[in-house]
Design a protein around this motif. Structure first.
Motif, PDB file in Angstrom:
ATOM      1  N   SER A  62     -26.808  33.571  18.488  1.00  9.84           N
ATOM      2  CA  SER A  62     -25.945  33.633  17.309  1.00  9.84           C
ATOM      3  C   SER A  62     -24.475  33.606  17.715  1.00  9.84           C
ATOM      4  CB  SER A  62     -26.241  34.899  16.513  1.00  9.84           C
ATOM      5  OG  SER A  62     -25.293  35.048  15.474  1.00  9.84           O
ATOM      6  N   VAL A  63     -23.705  32.860  16.956  1.00 14.22           N
ATOM      7  CA  VAL A  63     -22.260  32.831  17.140  1.00 14.22           C
ATOM      8  C   VAL A  63     -21.595  33.882  16.254  1.00 14.22           C
ATOM      9  CG1 VAL A  63     -20.176  31.441  16.786  1.00 14.22           C
ATOM     10  CG2 VAL A  63     -22.197  30.425  17.866  1.00 14.22           C
ATOM     11  N   ALA A  64     -22.165  34.131  15.093  1.00 15.79           N
ATOM     12  CA  ALA A  64     -21.546  35.048  14.129  1.00 15.79           C
ATOM     13  C   ALA A  64     -21.660  36.501  14.560  1.00 15.79           C
ATOM     14  CB  ALA A  64     -22.189  34.863  12.759  1.00 15.79           C
ATOM     15  N   GLU A  65     -22.744  36.865  15.255  1.00 12.60           N
ATOM     16  CA  GLU A  65     -22.924  38.231  15.719  1.00 12.60           C
ATOM     17  C   GLU A  65     -22.748  38.274  17.236  1.00 12.60           C
ATOM     18  OE1 GLU A  65     -25.421  36.748  13.777  1.00 12.60           O
ATOM     19  OE2 GLU A  65     -24.502  37.548  11.939  1.00 12.60           O
ATOM     20  N   ASP A  66     -22.650  39.475  17.769  1.00 11.22           N
ATOM     21  CA  ASP A  66     -22.600  39.657  19.215  1.00 11.22           C
ATOM     22  C   ASP A  66     -24.028  39.779  19.717  1.00 11.22           C
ATOM     23  OD1 ASP A  66     -20.302  39.421  20.616  1.00 11.22           O
ATOM     24  OD2 ASP A  66     -19.634  41.474  20.331  1.00 11.22           O
ATOM     25  N   PRO A  67     -24.610  38.720  20.232  1.00  8.43           N
ATOM     26  CA  PRO A  67     -26.024  38.777  20.613  1.00  8.43           C
ATOM     27  C   PRO A  67     -26.203  39.446  21.966  1.00  8.43           C
ATOM     28  CG  PRO A  67     -25.146  36.606  21.099  1.00  8.43           C
ATOM     29  CD  PRO A  67     -24.021  37.401  20.485  1.00  8.43           C
ATOM     30  N   ASP A  68     -27.355  40.056  22.147  1.00  7.62           N
ATOM     31  CA  ASP A  68     -27.701  40.619  23.443  1.00  7.62           C
ATOM     32  C   ASP A  68     -28.358  39.505  24.248  1.00  7.62           C
ATOM     33  OD1 ASP A  68     -28.243  42.218  25.576  1.00  7.62           O
ATOM     34  OD2 ASP A  68     -29.925  43.280  24.636  1.00  7.62           O
ATOM     35  N   VAL A  69     -27.517  38.675  24.854  1.00 12.09           N
ATOM     36  CA  VAL A  69     -28.018  37.494  25.562  1.00 12.09           C
ATOM     37  C   VAL A  69     -27.432  37.494  26.963  1.00 12.09           C
ATOM     38  CG1 VAL A  69     -26.147  36.049  24.663  1.00 12.09           C
ATOM     39  CG2 VAL A  69     -28.232  34.968  25.464  1.00 12.09           C
ATOM     40  N   GLY A  70     -28.221  37.033  27.933  1.00 11.71           N
ATOM     41  CA  GLY A  70     -27.795  37.051  29.320  1.00 11.71           C
ATOM     42  C   GLY A  70     -26.621  36.120  29.601  1.00 11.71           C
ATOM     43  N   GLU A  71     -25.880  36.456  30.657  1.00  7.76           N
ATOM     44  CA  GLU A  71     -24.707  35.659  30.995  1.00  7.76           C
ATOM     45  C   GLU A  71     -25.083  34.231  31.369  1.00  7.76           C
ATOM     46  OE1 GLU A  71     -20.788  36.962  33.148  1.00  7.76           O
ATOM     47  OE2 GLU A  71     -22.202  36.297  34.677  1.00  7.76           O
ATOM     48  N   SER A  72     -26.245  34.042  31.968  1.00  5.58           N
ATOM     49  CA  SER A  72     -26.663  32.691  32.354  1.00  5.58           C
ATOM     50  C   SER A  72     -26.767  31.782  31.137  1.00  5.58           C
ATOM     51  CB  SER A  72     -28.004  32.746  33.090  1.00  5.58           C
ATOM     52  OG  SER A  72     -28.466  31.445  33.379  1.00  5.58           O
ATOM     53  N   THR A  73     -27.368  32.303  30.060  1.00  5.79           N
ATOM     54  CA  THR A  73     -27.472  31.519  28.826  1.00  5.79           C
ATOM     55  C   THR A  73     -26.100  31.284  28.220  1.00  5.79           C
ATOM     56  OG1 THR A  73     -29.668  32.439  28.400  1.00  5.79           O
ATOM     57  CG2 THR A  73     -28.510  31.441  26.531  1.00  5.79           C
ATOM     58  N   ARG A  74     -25.265  32.317  28.233  1.00  4.71           N
ATOM     59  CA  ARG A  74     -23.916  32.166  27.668  1.00  4.71           C
ATOM     60  C   ARG A  74     -23.119  31.091  28.409  1.00  4.71           C
ATOM     61  NH1 ARG A  74     -20.828  37.416  27.969  1.00  4.71           N
ATOM     62  NH2 ARG A  74     -19.278  36.100  26.937  1.00  4.71           N
ATOM     63  N   LEU A  75     -23.225  31.071  29.739  1.00  5.91           N
ATOM     64  CA  LEU A  75     -22.471  30.080  30.508  1.00  5.91           C
ATOM     65  C   LEU A  75     -23.072  28.686  30.368  1.00  5.91           C
ATOM     66  CD1 LEU A  75     -21.615  32.054  33.777  1.00  5.91           C
ATOM     67  CD2 LEU A  75     -20.154  31.603  31.799  1.00  5.91           C
ATOM     68  N   SER A  76     -24.379  28.593  30.190  1.00  2.00           N
ATOM     69  CA  SER A  76     -25.013  27.287  29.994  1.00  2.00           C
ATOM     70  C   SER A  76     -24.593  26.657  28.666  1.00  2.00           C
ATOM     71  CB  SER A  76     -26.540  27.420  30.032  1.00  2.00           C
ATOM     72  OG  SER A  76     -26.980  27.850  31.308  1.00  2.00           O
ATOM     73  N   TYR A  77     -24.316  27.505  27.684  1.00  2.00           N
ATOM     74  CA  TYR A  77     -23.861  27.046  26.361  1.00  2.00           C
ATOM     75  C   TYR A  77     -22.456  27.586  26.104  1.00  2.00           C
ATOM     76  CZ  TYR A  77     -28.737  25.776  25.530  1.00  2.00           C
ATOM     77  OH  TYR A  77     -29.982  25.220  25.613  1.00  2.00           O
ATOM     78  N   ARG A  78     -21.578  27.433  27.102  1.00  2.00           N
ATOM     79  CA  ARG A  78     -20.251  28.037  27.001  1.00  2.00           C
ATOM     80  C   ARG A  78     -19.484  27.532  25.785  1.00  2.00           C
ATOM     81  NH1 ARG A  78     -18.281  32.814  28.861  1.00  2.00           N
ATOM     82  NH2 ARG A  78     -16.081  32.688  29.523  1.00  2.00           N
ATOM     83  N   PHE A  79     -19.710  26.290  25.383  1.00  2.00           N
ATOM     84  CA  PHE A  79     -19.028  25.737  24.208  1.00  2.00           C
ATOM     85  C   PHE A  79     -19.398  26.516  22.953  1.00  2.00           C
ATOM     86  CE2 PHE A  79     -22.751  23.317  25.448  1.00  2.00           C
ATOM     87  CZ  PHE A  79     -23.557  23.374  24.314  1.00  2.00           C
ATOM     88  N   LEU A  80     -20.623  27.050  22.879  1.00  2.00           N
ATOM     89  CA  LEU A  80     -20.990  27.929  21.769  1.00  2.00           C
ATOM     90  C   LEU A  80     -20.428  29.329  21.965  1.00  2.00           C
ATOM     91  CD1 LEU A  80     -24.744  27.022  21.115  1.00  2.00           C
ATOM     92  CD2 LEU A  80     -22.765  26.377  19.742  1.00  2.00           C
ATOM     93  N   ASP A  81     -20.523  29.810  23.192  1.00  2.00           N
ATOM     94  CA  ASP A  81     -20.006  31.138  23.516  1.00  2.00           C
ATOM     95  C   ASP A  81     -18.526  31.253  23.158  1.00  2.00           C
ATOM     96  OD1 ASP A  81     -20.491  33.701  24.511  1.00  2.00           O
ATOM     97  OD2 ASP A  81     -19.853  33.179  26.537  1.00  2.00           O
TER      98      ASP A  81
END
Length: 620
Positions: free
Chosen positions: A147-166
């Motif tokens: 989710s972009v609207a909320e602060d998701p409990d998601v790992g840094e690897s996923t966040r960096l893989s989709y940094r444009f969404l992050d």
């Protein structure tokens, strides 16, 4: 306004609900020539004064809510969020209901005031909403990995893989914008202080800056390599030799080193600056003016007025156990070696006799702490590499792990030396000087965490000065430079010729804020004769210096001014201003802790043709 009906809106992988075989239709206004096609306003701009206006907005669908057939969309762009309202009878209602979140749309609508009970005070645009007339889908979003609207409990690897969404998430987006504004302010301030901005080479030769180089193979010169600059150190000194007076640059630097929370692997940016005809205090004055103004501009925290405190390296290590002291709390380390040297407590007495030290931390109001608290501190010290932690509690009857082992006179001297109030606990760490200092420093910070000792919402700057010029390299069993090899030794040539190397101090300095080192700097060695002598002490011949630093030493022979500088890290400045402990949270596209970029797939293999062009073979 006239309407035009268009057919199927192309999408590479359209959701089934939005892509029937015959396509889907949406109503799009035939735009008047006077109205911008995508937006007349931003999503953070509209207020009550705009009520009654017909506007265009474009952005991403942030949230969707269906209240009894009335659809509410939060539309987001770089500037903010505006609420859209689409009634059931609207021709765009069916399409809007199916559009996935994070899709990009354009709307035409009317600004209207919200009723008092529906005003959203948490939004800058919360007093108004847009009654949508028409809607156009500009880009459909696939299902989101988080989710972009909320602060998701998601790992840094996923966040960096989709940094444009992050980067669309509000907190990170705000921090990256802050970084841009900080850099712009730094540029203005440096220019106002008569500094000129110059760019230095990216492809250069290897330089001993304390980390491994990133090497770039040369296609034209087989077997030879460029190096990416660890810092523009030699070039900025050459600019001073060239007659420029004040230089700065927002400089990219490249170091092949491991990641930490406060250090990004691979590359970072620093405010590189150098000044001619200056002494140490001149550099301090410039940096203090810059930082005091910069930090006041971007925060409402307490910022000290210049001059910032100066601490010698030796004093910082003794009082705080580190050359990066956090001055937001007053807990200081004390040296009790002399007391224990003549005591009957054999363990500490023998350590002092062997050249070791006993360091102590006195913490008030500890009598109510349970035994488990003290056991936890001892476990922390052991995990940090220490052999244990002794303590004494000053009460009506002294208690603690070594209370019964100390004679009354020694206990009284300890309490007096530490000015320990009743109920205070005194913690002892003994061992070789460097190890005891480091352990006491770590324990000091741990106690601040456990007892919440730090003052909040404040910045505490200090300068660390009088660094040792040399240190003993245990691995190579020789004298080595402890800091920047291009620094001027205090006392010049006379000191190099008469003092033991490990006693020589350099005009080297660090600036520290809240326990974070922002930069190292120095007054440079501008004399070839002193340069050769300094390197000779560290085991390098004149021939070595000429070979490794030929351009620099040659320039110094043709008249070099006294000069000095510093290079504060941009990433760390923004970390402090954003109150963010992780450096990757203030960098738009950082590498992960393993020096990998999961978004772009770097590092990656290259083709055999590329390797042949570079005259390189990869060894299995």
């Amino acid at each position: 306004m006239a309407l035009a009906v268009i057919g199927f809106y192309p999408h590479p992988n359209p959701p089934l609900s939005l892509a029937p075989t015959a396509g889907f239709f949406m109503y799009i206004p035939k735009l008047e020539a006077t109205m911008h096609r995508y937006r007349t306003h931003t999503c953070g701009e509209l207020r009550k004064r705009h009520a009654g206006q017909t506007i265009h907005l474009s952005g991403w669908i942030h949230r969707k809510r269906d209240h009894g057939g009335i659809l509410f969309l939060d539309l987001r762009d770089h500037y903010g969020i505006t609420q859209l309202v689409i009634s059931p009878e609207n021709a765009a209602a069916e399409t809007a209901a199916k559009i996935p979140r994070e899709s990009v749309i354009r709307v035409l609508g009317d600004v209207r005031e919200r009723s008092p009970e529906t005003i959203n005070s948490a939004m800058e645009t919360g007093e108004v909403e847009i009654a949508v007339r028409e809607l156009e889908v500009l880009s459909l979003a696939e299902p989101l990995p988080f989710s972009v609207a909320e602060d998701p409990d998601v790992g840094e690897s996923t966040r960096l893989s989709y940094r444009f969404l992050d980067l669309r998430r509000a907190g990170l987006h705000r921090r990256i914008q802050l970084r841009s504004e900080v850099i712009a302010s730094i540029r203005r301030r440096m220019t106002d202080m008569d500094f000129a901005e110059f760019q230095t080479p990216i492809l250069t030769s290897s330089s001993p800056e304390g980390a491994r180089d990133y090497l770039v193979p040369s296609r034209l010169y087989p077997g030879q390599f460029y190096a990416l600059p660890q810092a523009p150190q030699q070039f900025k000194q050459l600019l001073m030799v060239s007659g420029f007076d004040r230089y700065f640059q927002i400089a990219p630097c490249f170091r092949d080193e491991d990641a930490r929370a406060d250090r990004s692997p691979g590359e970072f940016y620093q405010l590189d600056l150098e000044m001619a005809f200056v002494e140490q205090e001149d550099v301090f004055a410039i940096v203090e003016e810059l930082f005091s103004g910069l930090f006041r501009e971007f925060t409402d925290w307490e910022v000290p007025a210049p001059p910032f405190p100066r601490l010698s390296h030796a004093d910082a290590m003794l009082r705080f156990g580190t050359d990066k002291p956090d001055l937001r709390f007053a807990l200081e380390i004390q040296d009790l070696s002399e007391i224990f040297a003549g005591s009957s407590f054999r363990l500490f007495r023998d350590i002092v006799a062997a050249g070791g030290v006993v360091r102590a931390l006195c913490v008030p109001a500890m009598e109510a702490q349970p035994r488990s608290f003290f056991d936890g501190l001892e476990a922390f010290v052991k995990e940090a590499g220490g052999k244990g932690l002794a303590y004494l509690i000053n009460g009506a009857q002294a208690t603690g792990s070594i209370a019964t082992a100390l004679e009354q006179s020694v206990r009284s001297r300890i309490i007096e030396e530490c000015t320990a109030a009743p109920g205070s606990a005194i913690f002892f760490i003994a061992g070789p000087p460097a190890e005891a200092a480091a352990l006491a420093g770590r324990l000091r910070l741990h106690l601040a965490d456990r007892l919440d000792l730090r003052r909040e919402r404040c910045y505490e700057f200090c300068w660390i000065v009088d660094f040792p010029m040399y240190e003993w390299d245990e691995e190579r069993a020789c004298v080595a430079f402890s800091h920047n090899p291009f620094s001027m030794p205090q006392g010049g040539m006379a000191t190099l010729e008469t003092q033991p190397p490990l006693e020589i101090k350099a005009y080297q300095y660090d600036i520290v804020c809240n326990g974070l080192e922002l930069s190292s700097g120095a007054i440079r060695n501008h004399r070839p004769d002193i340069m050769y002598k300094a390197f000779e002490i560290a085991g390098h011949s004149q021939r070595d210096v000429d070979r490794k630093f030929g351009g620099m030493i040659r320039a110094l022979r043709y008249g070099a001014p006294p000069h000095g500088g510093i290079a504060p890290g941009i990433d760390r400045i923004v970390m402090l201003l954003a109150d963010e402990p992780n450096i990757r949270e203030v960098i738009a596209f950082p590498m992960n802790q393993n020096a990998q970029d999961p978004l772009m797939g770097a590092p990656s293999e290259v083709s055999s043709e590329q390797l042949r062009e570079l005259h390189i073979a990869v060894r299995e």
